[in-house]
Design a protein around this motif. Structure first.
Motif, PDB file in Angstrom:
ATOM      1  N   SER A 119       0.806  -1.247   0.134  1.00 56.32           N
ATOM      2  CA  SER A 119      -0.050   0.036   0.018  1.00 56.32           C
ATOM      3  C   SER A 119       0.877   1.134  -0.021  1.00 56.32           C
ATOM      4  O   SER A 119       0.373   2.307  -0.067  1.00 56.32           O
ATOM      5  N   ASP A 120       2.266   1.104   0.239  1.00 54.92           N
ATOM      6  CA  ASP A 120       2.976   2.247   0.164  1.00 54.92           C
ATOM      7  C   ASP A 120       3.509   2.604  -1.038  1.00 54.92           C
ATOM      8  O   ASP A 120       4.434   3.581  -1.148  1.00 54.92           O
ATOM      9  N   ILE A 121       3.341   1.999  -2.205  1.00 55.60           N
ATOM     10  CA  ILE A 121       3.742   2.261  -3.347  1.00 55.60           C
ATOM     11  C   ILE A 121       3.137   3.574  -3.910  1.00 55.60           C
ATOM     12  O   ILE A 121       1.867   3.790  -3.928  1.00 55.60           O
ATOM     13  N   HIS A 122       3.870   4.800  -4.271  1.00 59.79           N
ATOM     14  CA  HIS A 122       3.348   6.032  -4.382  1.00 59.79           C
ATOM     15  C   HIS A 122       2.530   6.271  -6.014  1.00 59.79           C
ATOM     16  O   HIS A 122       1.733   6.819  -6.259  1.00 59.79           O
ATOM     17  N   THR A 123       3.523   5.440  -6.772  1.00 62.57           N
ATOM     18  CA  THR A 123       3.314   5.715  -8.459  1.00 62.57           C
ATOM     19  C   THR A 123       3.452   4.602  -9.162  1.00 62.57           C
ATOM     20  O   THR A 123       4.362   3.564  -8.539  1.00 62.57           O
ATOM     21  N   PHE A 124       2.578   4.184 -10.011  1.00 61.71           N
ATOM     22  CA  PHE A 124       2.595   2.843 -10.938  1.00 61.71           C
ATOM     23  C   PHE A 124       3.035   3.303 -12.178  1.00 61.71           C
ATOM     24  O   PHE A 124       2.379   4.265 -12.642  1.00 61.71           O
ATOM     25  N   VAL A 125       3.911   2.501 -13.080  1.00 59.16           N
ATOM     26  CA  VAL A 125       4.074   2.821 -14.392  1.00 59.16           C
ATOM     27  C   VAL A 125       3.772   1.598 -14.988  1.00 59.16           C
ATOM     28  O   VAL A 125       4.183   0.133 -14.671  1.00 59.16           O
ATOM     29  N   PHE A 126       2.976   1.721 -16.051  1.00 55.95           N
ATOM     30  CA  PHE A 126       2.580   0.396 -16.762  1.00 55.95           C
ATOM     31  C   PHE A 126       3.092   0.487 -18.048  1.00 55.95           C
ATOM     32  O   PHE A 126       3.330   1.397 -18.863  1.00 55.95           O
ATOM     33  N   ASP A 127       3.686  -0.680 -18.388  1.00 61.64           N
ATOM     34  CA  ASP A 127       4.474  -0.800 -19.762  1.00 61.64           C
ATOM     35  C   ASP A 127       3.367  -1.599 -21.056  1.00 61.64           C
ATOM     36  O   ASP A 127       2.905  -2.579 -20.494  1.00 61.64           O
ATOM     37  N   ASP A 128       3.490  -0.996 -22.113  1.00 58.88           N
ATOM     38  CA  ASP A 128       2.745  -1.392 -23.017  1.00 58.88           C
ATOM     39  C   ASP A 128       1.118  -1.637 -22.770  1.00 58.88           C
ATOM     40  O   ASP A 128       0.425  -2.888 -22.770  1.00 58.88           O
ATOM     41  N   VAL A 129       0.646  -0.443 -22.442  1.00 64.16           N
ATOM     42  CA  VAL A 129      -0.743  -0.645 -21.917  1.00 64.16           C
ATOM     43  C   VAL A 129      -1.577   0.388 -22.880  1.00 64.16           C
ATOM     44  O   VAL A 129      -2.803   0.522 -22.352  1.00 64.16           O
ATOM     45  N   TYR A 130      -1.261   0.792 -23.868  1.00 68.83           N
ATOM     46  CA  TYR A 130      -2.207   1.608 -24.777  1.00 68.83           C
ATOM     47  C   TYR A 130      -3.558   1.353 -25.075  1.00 68.83           C
ATOM     48  O   TYR A 130      -4.445   1.705 -25.134  1.00 68.83           O
ATOM     49  N   GLN A 131      -3.543  -0.250 -25.731  1.00 71.83           N
ATOM     50  CA  GLN A 131      -4.595  -0.756 -26.069  1.00 71.83           C
ATOM     51  C   GLN A 131      -5.420  -1.508 -24.753  1.00 71.83           C
ATOM     52  O   GLN A 131      -6.386  -2.054 -25.150  1.00 71.83           O
ATOM     53  N   HIS A 132      -4.788  -1.515 -23.611  1.00 68.97           N
ATOM     54  CA  HIS A 132      -5.514  -2.189 -22.603  1.00 68.97           C
ATOM     55  C   HIS A 132      -6.235  -1.036 -21.849  1.00 68.97           C
ATOM     56  O   HIS A 132      -6.031  -0.687 -20.775  1.00 68.97           O
ATOM     57  N   ARG A 133      -7.588  -1.040 -22.365  1.00 69.29           N
ATOM     58  CA  ARG A 133      -8.424   0.119 -22.246  1.00 69.29           C
ATOM     59  C   ARG A 133      -9.513  -0.037 -20.855  1.00 69.29           C
ATOM     60  O   ARG A 133      -9.978   0.877 -20.516  1.00 69.29           O
ATOM     61  N   TYR A 134      -9.330  -1.420 -20.503  1.00 72.25           N
ATOM     62  CA  TYR A 134      -9.984  -1.427 -19.175  1.00 72.25           C
ATOM     63  C   TYR A 134      -9.230  -0.671 -17.999  1.00 72.25           C
ATOM     64  O   TYR A 134      -9.715  -0.398 -17.184  1.00 72.25           O
ATOM     65  N   LEU A 135      -7.964  -0.285 -18.378  1.00 74.31           N
ATOM     66  CA  LEU A 135      -7.368   0.513 -17.255  1.00 74.31           C
ATOM     67  C   LEU A 135      -6.931   1.963 -17.869  1.00 74.31           C
ATOM     68  O   LEU A 135      -6.731   2.171 -19.053  1.00 74.31           O
ATOM     69  N   LYS A 136      -7.262   3.112 -16.936  1.00 73.29           N
ATOM     70  CA  LYS A 136      -7.113   4.383 -17.385  1.00 73.29           C
ATOM     71  C   LYS A 136      -6.061   4.988 -16.633  1.00 73.29           C
ATOM     72  O   LYS A 136      -6.220   5.474 -15.423  1.00 73.29           O
ATOM     73  N   PRO A 137      -4.852   5.333 -17.189  1.00 71.87           N
ATOM     74  CA  PRO A 137      -3.827   5.868 -16.328  1.00 71.87           C
ATOM     75  C   PRO A 137      -4.092   7.390 -16.322  1.00 71.87           C
ATOM     76  O   PRO A 137      -4.934   7.856 -17.179  1.00 71.87           O
ATOM     77  N   ASP A 138      -3.502   7.984 -15.304  1.00 73.61           N
ATOM     78  CA  ASP A 138      -3.472   9.501 -15.194  1.00 73.61           C
ATOM     79  C   ASP A 138      -2.816  10.284 -16.135  1.00 73.61           C
ATOM     80  O   ASP A 138      -3.279  11.156 -16.785  1.00 73.61           O
TER      81      ASP A 138
END
Length: 335
Positions: free
Chosen positions: A127-146
């Motif tokens: 729970s202490d992770i401040h920020t997530f980076v997603f690799d190769d996620v452009y077409q994975h539209r179920y997730l919406k990054p900031d």
């Protein structure tokens, strides 16, 4: 004949992907927006735009944050959610995530085909992770990054390409309008301001987001002890990447290439083949890529490791991008 077959298939594929995007755009398919700051990296093109070096760059740029990185783990022999630990092999978690985890031990790495479940599981664990980076996620539209980063290769820009199989795009060029920023990768160091403006004009046909430019500089190859490979040396190339031909062209500028053993992207070269290559070329340096080395290191004896060299790819961008990224995410300036 090939054109007659590929173009109709291109229209069908374009229609399917466009309809899928329409469902998301209209809210008929739901997107998940995580509670913590998230950055997504991806492209419209099949392979080769430099996602892994860019993620590497972002991890350096945000090293003051408590980071989590989630990838699909392409090419791995496992499925589902896994945390990458020091003992995890490239076969278990994928070559690129394994390589990045080795380079950034301060961050936590995970693989998951389902990015939504991936971040939920990762958050349950840490729970202490401040920020997530997603690799190769452009077409994975179920997730919406900031903050969604679209990469486009300078040598093969998305605005000149077409949807599969007629071209190399995974979806229509219009998909660029989802990006919060567009980065043109692999630019020459001396790219002129007038050329930048020309590229920006082309991008503006599909996206109103800011456009940045990145150069990918290949460093002098080093072995595990940090010794550099002398220019002009005879070498054997060993690679299993998307752009084997480009790897050959780059290294042939500085080294005398005796033989190039090239395999498909993410391929795990069998140990017996590695031993055969080492035995056949006993007095020659072996030049391979970072992500290939994480797969074959355990198959190379200690007596041969010193003659295995890898060139590191470094991303070079101006300070403006880092400042823009932090501003958009509400981060304070890096100390």
């Amino acid at each position: 004949m090939l054109l007659k077959v590929s173009y109709p298939l291109h229209l069908v594929y374009k229609g399917i992907t466009s309809f899928r995007n329409f469902l998301f755009d209209q809210g008929l398919l739901k997107e998940f927006h995580p509670e913590v700051p998230t950055i997504g990296v991806g492209n419209l093109t099949v392979g080769g735009t430099g996602k892994t070096p860019m993620v590497d760059y972002l991890l350096d740029l945000l090293s003051d944050r408590n980071l989590g990185v989630i990838s699909r783990g392409y090419g791995r022999k496992t499925k589902g959610f896994l945390e990458i630990r020091p003992s995890s092999s490239a076969e278990e978690v994928g070559d690129e995530p394994r390589m990045l985890a080795d380079k950034h031990p301060e961050a936590r790495f995970f693989v998951s085909e389902d990015r939504v479940k991936g971040i939920q599981r990762a958050r349950d664990l840490y729970s202490d992770i401040h920020t997530f980076v997603f690799d190769d996620v452009y077409q994975h539209r179920y997730l919406k990054p900031d903050f969604l980063i679209l990469l486009s290769d300078y040598h093969r820009p998305f605005y000149k390409d077409h949807v599969l199989p007629y071209g190399r795009l995974r979806e229509s060029r219009k998909g660029a309008d989802r990006a919060d920023v567009v980065i043109i990768t692999k630019c020459p160091l001396d790219i002129s301001e007038s050329e930048k403006k020309g590229i920006e004009k082309e991008v503006r046909r599909y996206s109103t987001s800011p456009v940045f430019f990145a150069s990918y500089q290949i460093q002098v190859p080093q072995n595990g002890k940090g010794n550099q490979l002398e220019k002009g040396s005879k070498v054997v190339l060993l690679s299993a990447i998307a752009e084997n031909k480009k790897f050959f062209e780059q290294q042939s500028k500085n080294y005398e290439i005796i033989k190039h053993y090239a395999f498909r992207d993410h391929y795990k070269i069998p140990p017996i083949k590695i031993k055969e290559i080492l035995s056949k070329h006993q007095d020659v340096a072996i030049l391979t890529t970072e992500k290939d080395l994480v797969k074959i290191r355990q198959d190379i004896g200690t007596e041969d490791l010193d003659r295995v060299f890898t060139p590191v790819v470094k991303v070079e961008m101006g300070e403006d991008f880092g400042k823009y990224l932090r501003t958009q995410l509400g981060f304070v300036e890096k100390p």
